[in-house]
Write an enzyme that holds these catalytic residues in place. Structure first.
Site, PDB file in Angstrom:
ATOM      1  N   ASP A   1     -27.483  23.133  -9.545  1.00 11.06           N
ATOM      2  CA  ASP A   1     -26.718  24.532  -9.786  1.00 11.06           C
ATOM      3  C   ASP A   1     -26.884  24.903 -11.224  1.00 11.06           C
ATOM      4  OD1 ASP A   1     -25.567  24.137  -7.163  1.00 11.06           O
ATOM      5  OD2 ASP A   1     -23.621  23.378  -8.044  1.00 11.06           O
ATOM      6  N   LYS A   2     -26.831  26.397 -11.294  1.00  9.60           N
ATOM      7  CA  LYS A   2     -27.013  27.325 -12.571  1.00  9.60           C
ATOM      8  C   LYS A   2     -26.229  26.595 -13.697  1.00  9.60           C
ATOM      9  CE  LYS A   2     -26.840  31.836 -14.693  1.00  9.60           C
ATOM     10  NZ  LYS A   2     -26.500  33.393 -14.174  1.00  9.60           N
TER      11      LYS A   2
END
Length: 244
Positions: free
Chosen positions: A63-64
């Site tokens: 995930d970012k």
């Protein structure tokens, strides 16, 4: 963080490349964050220049907001082999997370998850998902989030997902009522804001710390580690922490 910062390369050969991804950086362009052009792939292309593998592609999701280990395949054959290793459960992953409250010392959560966390769960296929959690340390900080309590409790936990569902660790911790601090999707806004104010750091407190997998060319076991960065040191400095 600037778009010109080089990524830390932890390992590279003809088949795979391993980097330590900073928090807040996309792995690749996505329609969900269409305005964002700064990604791991773009930085690597600038950083490696003409030495960039033609088939460079991420072998798994990160995930970012999550920091830590990211494995990339250098060509299509490596991508297929690494994809099979992830699909077949031949990859071991260990994450570090800061969560709300004090969970049990050890939790084995085997609970299915809907395929797409961005959509309502009802009506979606429920996919098997299992995560092992271990509480590493606890802290009680002198600020209130809930008016019923003068202090707020948090814990550092180790999370080892045994399956690879999207947002699995984040969603499983939400189900346990111990969401990750800084998780704007599955967490609690009041705690996210309170901890950010207390620490002076705003981020998703999830870090991919260790990963083991078979090499895509010959199957030999490979192990990689990415120690938590300065933000985690600042976190541990705001004690007093209790072990376990």
């Amino acid at each position: 963080m600037t778009s010109h910062a080089e990524l830390q390369l932890l390992y590279r050969d003809d088949d795979l490349l391993v980097v330590d991804k900073p928090p807040g950086l996309l792995v690749h362009r996505t329609g969900l964050d269409a305005h964002e052009t700064d990604t791991v792939l773009e930085r690597l292309r600038r950083q490696l220049g003409g030495d960039t593998p033609a088939g460079l592609a991420p072998a798994h999701r990160l995930d970012k907001g999550t920091s830590g280990l990211l494995v990339l395949a250098c060509h299509a054959d490596a991508a297929r082999a690494l994809g099979a290793a992830f699909d077949e459960g031949a990859v071991t992953k260990r994450y570090l997370a800061l969560v709300r409250g004090w969970p049990a010392e050890a939790i084995d959560l085997d609970h299915p998850l809907a395929r797409d966390p961005e959509l309502p769960s009802s009506g979606q296929p429920q996919l098997p998902a299992r995560t092992l959690f271990r509480r590493l340390a606890r802290v009680e900080w002198p600020f209130t989030v809930d008016g019923r309590h003068p202090t707020s409790r948090y814990a550092l936990v180790e999370a080892c997902p045994l399956s690879g569902r999207r947002h699995q660790i984040r969603r499983h911790l939400k189900q346990l009522s111990h969401p990750i601090v800084g998780d704007s999707t599955h967490g609690k806004g009041p705690h996210n804001r309170a901890v950010a104010g207390w620490l002076g750091i705003t981020r998703l407190w999830l870090h991919a710390a260790a990963l083991e997998l078979p090499h895509p060319a010959d199957g030999r076991p490979m192990r990689f580690e990415a120690p938590p960065g300065p933000a985690w040191a600042a976190l541990r400095a705001r004690g007093p922490w209790m072990d376990g």
